[in-house]
Design a protein around this motif. Structure first.
Motif, PDB file in Angstrom:
ATOM      1  N   MET A   1      48.692  41.755  46.687  1.00 14.52           N
ATOM      2  CA  MET A   1      48.101  42.567  45.647  1.00 14.52           C
ATOM      3  C   MET A   1      46.630  42.756  46.007  1.00 14.52           C
ATOM      4  SD  MET A   1      48.705  41.858  41.590  1.00 14.52           S
ATOM      5  CE  MET A   1      50.451  42.215  41.565  1.00 14.52           C
ATOM      6  N   VAL A  33      49.753  47.302  44.329  1.00 14.30           N
ATOM      7  CA  VAL A  33      50.789  46.279  44.442  1.00 14.30           C
ATOM      8  C   VAL A  33      51.541  46.498  45.751  1.00 14.30           C
ATOM      9  CG1 VAL A  33      52.856  45.279  43.377  1.00 14.30           C
ATOM     10  CG2 VAL A  33      51.017  46.186  41.935  1.00 14.30           C
ATOM     11  N   ASP A  37      54.831  41.239  46.398  1.00 14.13           N
ATOM     12  CA  ASP A  37      53.939  40.640  45.416  1.00 14.13           C
ATOM     13  C   ASP A  37      54.752  40.146  44.209  1.00 14.13           C
ATOM     14  OD1 ASP A  37      51.555  40.954  46.814  1.00 14.13           O
ATOM     15  OD2 ASP A  37      51.058  42.857  45.856  1.00 14.13           O
ATOM     16  N   GLU A  41      50.628  36.320  42.291  1.00  5.90           N
ATOM     17  CA  GLU A  41      49.454  37.078  42.742  1.00  5.90           C
ATOM     18  C   GLU A  41      48.727  37.706  41.559  1.00  5.90           C
ATOM     19  OE1 GLU A  41      51.882  36.450  46.308  1.00  5.90           O
ATOM     20  OE2 GLU A  41      52.435  37.270  44.365  1.00  5.90           O
ATOM     21  N   THR A 146      44.877  39.455  47.770  1.00  3.24           N
ATOM     22  CA  THR A 146      45.507  38.156  47.666  1.00  3.24           C
ATOM     23  C   THR A 146      45.924  37.605  49.034  1.00  3.24           C
ATOM     24  OG1 THR A 146      47.643  39.175  47.146  1.00  3.24           O
ATOM     25  CG2 THR A 146      46.288  38.420  45.294  1.00  3.24           C
ATOM     26  N   GLU A 147      46.240  38.466  49.987  1.00  2.00           N
ATOM     27  CA  GLU A 147      46.595  37.991  51.321  1.00  2.00           C
ATOM     28  C   GLU A 147      45.433  37.250  51.976  1.00  2.00           C
ATOM     29  OE1 GLU A 147      49.990  40.115  53.785  1.00  2.00           O
ATOM     30  OE2 GLU A 147      48.253  41.441  53.469  1.00  2.00           O
TER      31      GLU A 147
END
Length: 151
Positions: A1, A33, A37, A41, A146-147
């Motif tokens: 995300m 998104v 996901d 997240e 988020t990664e």
């Protein structure tokens, strides 16, 4: 995300020449998104957005969060945040989540932002052609992925 977070004095989103959502001092949040996901997240990003200290304190230092200032949020779904421009001239959006699942996580993210204590969370309309206006304050623009930050 992924979110692109813009600190704003105000922002609004217009659909068919009608204001659908707006916020005053706070954040314009563009939310993308990605396939795979989950609510995990969304939970993480909602907390990060609500608590990120990028608003000025009495000494003009970025030391206050959206919660600290009683700020507002306007959240706009934006699948183009997952554009892959590595080949050719036309972006691919293959990494973006399918609309049904993306909308579910978009709505979930907005509800979690409210649960964090953000008093005003307004939205655009998922999948609509939207016109977004804003007055960027600073300018302060931050990308949260988020990664990269949930390692």
């Amino acid at each position: 995300m992924r979110v692109v977070l813009q600190r704003v004095s105000f922002a609004n989103v217009e659909i068919n020449k009608e204001i659908k959502g707006k916020c005053d001092k706070g954040f314009l949040v563009l939310l993308g998104v990605k396939q795979g996901d989950t609510e995990k997240e969304a939970d993480f990003l909602a907390s990060k957005v609500a608590n990120l200290r990028v608003f000025s304190d009495e000494n003009d230092k970025m030391n206050l969060s959206l919660l600290d200032i009683g700020g507002e949020a306007l959240v706009i779904s934006n699948f183009t945040l997952y554009a892959d421009c590595s080949h050719g001239r036309r972006p691919s959006f293959i990494k973006a989540e399918k609309p049904d699942k993306a909308n579910e996580l978009y709505e979930y993210f907005c509800s979690k932002l409210k649960e964090q204590g953000v008093t005003s969370v307004e939205k655009g309309e998922f999948g609509a052609d939207m016109k977004v206006s804003l007055l960027n304050d600073g300018p302060v623009t931050i990308i949260l992925d988020t990664e990269e930050i949930m390692k």
